[in-house]
Design an enzyme around this catalytic site. Sequence first.
Site, PDB file in Angstrom:
ATOM      1  N   LYS A 109       0.813  -1.195   0.000  1.00 18.15           N
ATOM      2  CA  LYS A 109       0.000   0.000   0.000  1.00 18.15           C
ATOM      3  C   LYS A 109       0.856   1.258   0.000  1.00 18.15           C
ATOM      4  O   LYS A 109       0.393   2.339  -0.300  1.00 18.15           O
ATOM      5  CB  LYS A 109      -0.890   0.050   1.265  1.00 18.15           C
ATOM      6  CG  LYS A 109      -1.820  -1.099   1.435  1.00 18.15           C
ATOM      7  CD  LYS A 109      -2.642  -0.820   2.731  1.00 18.15           C
ATOM      8  CE  LYS A 109      -2.887  -2.094   3.482  1.00 18.15           C
ATOM      9  NZ  LYS A 109      -3.478  -1.827   4.806  1.00 18.15           N
ATOM     10  N   GLY A 110       2.086   1.121   0.410  1.00 17.37           N
ATOM     11  CA  GLY A 110       2.943   2.273   0.691  1.00 17.37           C
ATOM     12  C   GLY A 110       3.091   3.268  -0.447  1.00 17.37           C
ATOM     13  O   GLY A 110       3.411   4.432  -0.231  1.00 17.37           O
TER      14      GLY A 110
ATOM     15  N   ASP B 175      14.457  -2.183   0.123  1.00 14.94           N
ATOM     16  CA  ASP B 175      15.292  -2.326   1.326  1.00 14.94           C
ATOM     17  C   ASP B 175      16.231  -3.528   1.127  1.00 14.94           C
ATOM     18  O   ASP B 175      17.296  -3.377   0.527  1.00 14.94           O
ATOM     19  CB  ASP B 175      14.354  -2.480   2.536  1.00 14.94           C
ATOM     20  CG  ASP B 175      15.074  -2.534   3.871  1.00 14.94           C
ATOM     21  OD1 ASP B 175      16.256  -2.183   3.937  1.00 14.94           O
ATOM     22  OD2 ASP B 175      14.438  -2.931   4.873  1.00 14.94           O
TER      23      ASP B 175
ATOM     24  N   PHE C  24      14.301   3.685   9.869  1.00 16.61           N
ATOM     25  CA  PHE C  24      12.978   3.276   9.405  1.00 16.61           C
ATOM     26  C   PHE C  24      12.164   4.534   9.146  1.00 16.61           C
ATOM     27  O   PHE C  24      12.132   5.455   9.954  1.00 16.61           O
ATOM     28  CB  PHE C  24      12.289   2.375  10.437  1.00 16.61           C
ATOM     29  CG  PHE C  24      11.215   1.543   9.796  1.00 16.61           C
ATOM     30  CD1 PHE C  24      11.533   0.367   9.119  1.00 16.61           C
ATOM     31  CD2 PHE C  24       9.891   1.959   9.821  1.00 16.61           C
ATOM     32  CE1 PHE C  24      10.544  -0.387   8.488  1.00 16.61           C
ATOM     33  CE2 PHE C  24       8.899   1.212   9.187  1.00 16.61           C
ATOM     34  CZ  PHE C  24       9.226   0.040   8.524  1.00 16.61           C
TER      35      PHE C  24
ATOM     36  N   ASP D 206       4.400   3.362   6.162  1.00 23.55           N
ATOM     37  CA  ASP D 206       3.824   3.104   7.477  1.00 23.55           C
ATOM     38  C   ASP D 206       4.782   2.381   8.407  1.00 23.55           C
ATOM     39  O   ASP D 206       5.755   1.767   7.981  1.00 23.55           O
ATOM     40  CB  ASP D 206       2.588   2.206   7.343  1.00 23.55           C
ATOM     41  CG  ASP D 206       2.969   0.746   7.055  1.00 23.55           C
ATOM     42  OD1 ASP D 206       3.760   0.515   6.110  1.00 23.55           O
ATOM     43  OD2 ASP D 206       2.506  -0.143   7.782  1.00 23.55           O
TER      44      ASP D 206
ATOM     45  N   ARG E 206       0.962   6.865   7.761  1.00 19.60           N
ATOM     46  CA  ARG E 206       0.997   6.985   6.295  1.00 19.60           C
ATOM     47  C   ARG E 206       0.599   8.373   5.810  1.00 19.60           C
ATOM     48  O   ARG E 206       0.995   8.794   4.739  1.00 19.60           O
ATOM     49  CB  ARG E 206       0.027   5.984   5.639  1.00 19.60           C
ATOM     50  CG  ARG E 206       0.404   4.531   5.747  1.00 19.60           C
ATOM     51  CD  ARG E 206      -0.469   3.716   4.783  1.00 19.60           C
ATOM     52  NE  ARG E 206      -0.456   2.295   5.074  1.00 19.60           N
ATOM     53  CZ  ARG E 206       0.468   1.440   4.627  1.00 19.60           C
ATOM     54  NH1 ARG E 206       1.452   1.866   3.874  1.00 19.60           N
ATOM     55  NH2 ARG E 206       0.407   0.161   4.920  1.00 19.60           N
TER      56      ARG E 206
HETATM   57  P1  IMP Z   1      12.454  -5.498   1.031  1.00 18.84           P
HETATM   58  O1  IMP Z   1      11.860  -6.783   0.520  1.00 18.84           O
HETATM   59  O2  IMP Z   1      13.318  -5.742   2.246  1.00 18.84           O
HETATM   60  O3  IMP Z   1      13.197  -4.734  -0.025  1.00 18.84           O
HETATM   61  O4  IMP Z   1      11.262  -4.684   1.611  1.00 18.84           O
HETATM   62  C1  IMP Z   1      10.644  -3.709   0.927  1.00 18.84           C
HETATM   63  C2  IMP Z   1       9.299  -3.379   1.548  1.00 18.84           C
HETATM   64  O5  IMP Z   1       9.387  -3.242   2.958  1.00 18.84           O
HETATM   65  C3  IMP Z   1       8.879  -2.032   1.007  1.00 18.84           C
HETATM   66  O6  IMP Z   1       8.001  -2.219  -0.068  1.00 18.84           O
HETATM   67  C4  IMP Z   1       8.184  -1.400   2.177  1.00 18.84           C
HETATM   68  O7  IMP Z   1       6.819  -1.690   2.115  1.00 18.84           O
HETATM   69  C5  IMP Z   1       8.766  -2.061   3.395  1.00 18.84           C
HETATM   70  N1  IMP Z   1       9.754  -1.167   4.022  1.00 18.84           N
HETATM   71  C6  IMP Z   1      11.103  -1.303   4.015  1.00 18.84           C
HETATM   72  N2  IMP Z   1      11.696  -0.312   4.691  1.00 18.84           N
HETATM   73  C7  IMP Z   1      10.693   0.492   5.110  1.00 18.84           C
HETATM   74  C8  IMP Z   1      10.668   1.727   5.877  1.00 18.84           C
HETATM   75  O8  IMP Z   1      11.683   2.306   6.291  1.00 18.84           O
HETATM   76  N3  IMP Z   1       9.431   2.248   6.106  1.00 18.84           N
HETATM   77  C9  IMP Z   1       8.283   1.678   5.667  1.00 18.84           C
HETATM   78  N4  IMP Z   1       8.266   0.548   4.960  1.00 18.84           N
HETATM   79  C10 IMP Z   1       9.452  -0.051   4.695  1.00 18.84           C
HETATM   80 MG    MG Z   2       5.976  -1.787  -0.026  1.00 25.04          MG
END
Ligand code: IMP
Ligand code: MG
Length: 173
Positions: free
Chosen positions: A41-42, A101, A150, A157, A163
């Site tokens: 949703k972000g 991330d 974070f 969120d 959000r």
């Molecule tokens: P990844 O699979 O570790 O790359 O995670 C990516 C997902 O984790 C992103 O689509 C975000 O939804 C969530 N995410 C990672 N870091 C953050 C943050 O600092 N704030 C909010 N959501 C995050």
């Molecule tokens: Mg995301």
Amino acid sequence: MSPVITPVISRQRIQEQVYDLATRINHDYDNQELVIIGVLKGVFIFLADLVRLLKMPVRIDFVHLSSYGQGSTSSGEVLVRKDVEISLKDQHVLIVEDIVDSGLTMAFLLQHLQTRRPESLKICCLIDKTERRTVSVPLDYVGFSIDQGFLVGYGLDYAEQHRHYPDICKIQL
Ligand code: IMP
Ligand code: MG
């Protein structure tokens, strides 16, 4: 105790960066039709701001993925809660994501969408969080690079909260 929340990227700075991203995308696709896939949703605020600056014919769809990870880290096992409904065959496709991330979610999504045989598949992310990257993914358009912390606000969120903040903020967990 309530968490400490500090603004790190102002709404004005975000708008300037979104404008730059849109300008590059408009230039690169040169009026070719584009399918935008938003990752829920972000991404909802970023995507809404970005697409309103695009000049080519655009169709928009969403995926909703969830990682089986706990808390603020991702496990790499990804569940598709809502899949793409538009046919991607022979289309130029641009994934629009809030944050990359570890890269595990994006690596999964790339593989998942490649099976639909798009003509091209690129990634636009608002924030490239470099510190915890475990899988390398090709990020074609990046708004901001941030090494740690974070983030919440502008769609992002923590536990479904924060959000709606207009600025991107760091939250101390
Ligand atoms: P990844 O699979 O570790 O790359 O995670 C990516 C997902 O984790 C992103 O689509 C975000 O939804 C969530 N995410 C990672 N870091 C953050 C943050 O600092 N704030 C909010 N959501 C995050
Ligand atoms: Mg995301």
